[in-house]
Design an enzyme around this catalytic site. Structure first.
Site, PDB file in Angstrom:
ATOM      1  N   SER A 129     -68.669  66.250  98.371  1.00 33.19           N
ATOM      2  CA  SER A 129     -67.962  67.258  97.584  1.00 33.19           C
ATOM      3  C   SER A 129     -68.094  68.629  98.254  1.00 33.19           C
ATOM      4  CB  SER A 129     -68.487  67.247  96.143  1.00 33.19           C
ATOM      5  OG  SER A 129     -67.620  67.939  95.276  1.00 33.19           O
TER       6      SER A 129
ATOM      7  N   ASP B  16     -59.220  60.203  93.784  1.00 32.61           N
ATOM      8  CA  ASP B  16     -60.193  61.289  93.611  1.00 32.61           C
ATOM      9  C   ASP B  16     -59.443  62.618  93.685  1.00 32.61           C
ATOM     10  OD1 ASP B  16     -62.098  63.287  93.893  1.00 32.61           O
ATOM     11  OD2 ASP B  16     -63.335  62.168  95.302  1.00 32.61           O
TER      12      ASP B  16
ATOM     13  N   HIS C 100     -64.274  60.695  91.573  1.00 30.38           N
ATOM     14  CA  HIS C 100     -65.084  61.618  92.384  1.00 30.38           C
ATOM     15  C   HIS C 100     -66.573  61.333  92.249  1.00 30.38           C
ATOM     16  CE1 HIS C 100     -65.711  65.088  94.864  1.00 30.38           C
ATOM     17  NE2 HIS C 100     -66.475  65.675  93.957  1.00 30.38           N
TER      18      HIS C 100
END
Length: 236
Positions: free
Chosen positions: A127, A200, A213
């Site tokens: 991320s 995602d 995610h």
């Protein structure tokens, strides 16, 4: 080899979209929820070192995805010691502080290059952490950003780069209209696995599944990344 640069300044998050972006980045992977201590570096020079940047709002350490990836790597039939360096940065919505992580990765790479010449280095992130590690490999950013070169001899020491859920240009534009895209430098393209779970919304432009995610620990992608790394190790 062309010099590789990392960003030394990033734009601040746009406050008006902070809450919406939070829902995407937080997902369902709070760091260290099981009470286990964060991964730490092993003293001395290991055969392999993983430098990993956690995701937004995860507790200090490498985060859930980082832990799953390191565990998968250690389970592979490779007779080597594996140390871990958890990237030191806030992992918050004060996105300009991501530069702290970029600097930490760069410093750790240079320390290993100088003091552990036989250690194979793996750089990774999830991320926001994938943006941090991705920026380290990049050698092009928009005009107006201060740049610091990552020495070519240091860049050459990186065996592999593993990225999970790297923020897309669309997400970065929501955060700030001038946020630079995360572009993997040409010297690293053959050494990088850039994984995005289907749907995602952080890394896939048309993704709509927030749960995707937070699925990297269970969707097989940490195992895929570990296989990629093992196949790149010298004398495996």
């Amino acid at each position: 080899m062309q010099p590789n640069y990392h960003v030394t300044r990033l734009p601040l998050y746009a406050m008006v979209v902070g809450a919406a972006i939070a829902a995407l980045f937080i997902g369902a992977t709070p760091g260290q929820a099981n009470g286990e201590p964060p991964a730490v570096s092993i003293a001395g020079c290991a055969d392999v070192e993983v430098i990993f940047a956690r995701g937004t709002f995860e507790a200090p350490g490498v985060g859930k995805v980082g832990e799953a990836f390191v565990a998968a790597l250690r389970q592979r039939p490779v007779d080597r010691t594996v140390s871990v360096h958890a990237v030191n940065y806030p992992a918050s919505f004060q996105f300009d502080r991501a530069v702290d992580g970029i600097r930490d990765v760069s410093n750790r790479l240079q320390d290993l290059a100088a003091n552990c010449p036989s250690t194979e280095i793996i750089v990774g992130g999830y991320s926001q952490g994938a943006a941090v590690s991705g920026y380290v490999t990049s050698d092009t950013v928009p005009p107006g950003y201060a740049l610091t070169a990552l020495p070519p001899d240091v860049a050459e020491r990186v065996t592999a780069v593993v990225l999970f859920g790297k923020p897309s240009p669309r997400i970065l534009r929501l955060l700030h209209h001038d946020a630079p895209p995360v572009e993997i430098g040409p010297a690293f393209t053959g050494r990088t696995i850039d994984l995005c779970a289907p749907r995602d919304p952080v890394c896939e432009p048309d993704g709509l599944d927030r749960g995707a995610h937070s699925a990297y620990t269970v969707n097989g992608m940490t195992e895929e990344a570990a296989d990629f790394v093992v196949n790149r190790l010298r004398n495996r």
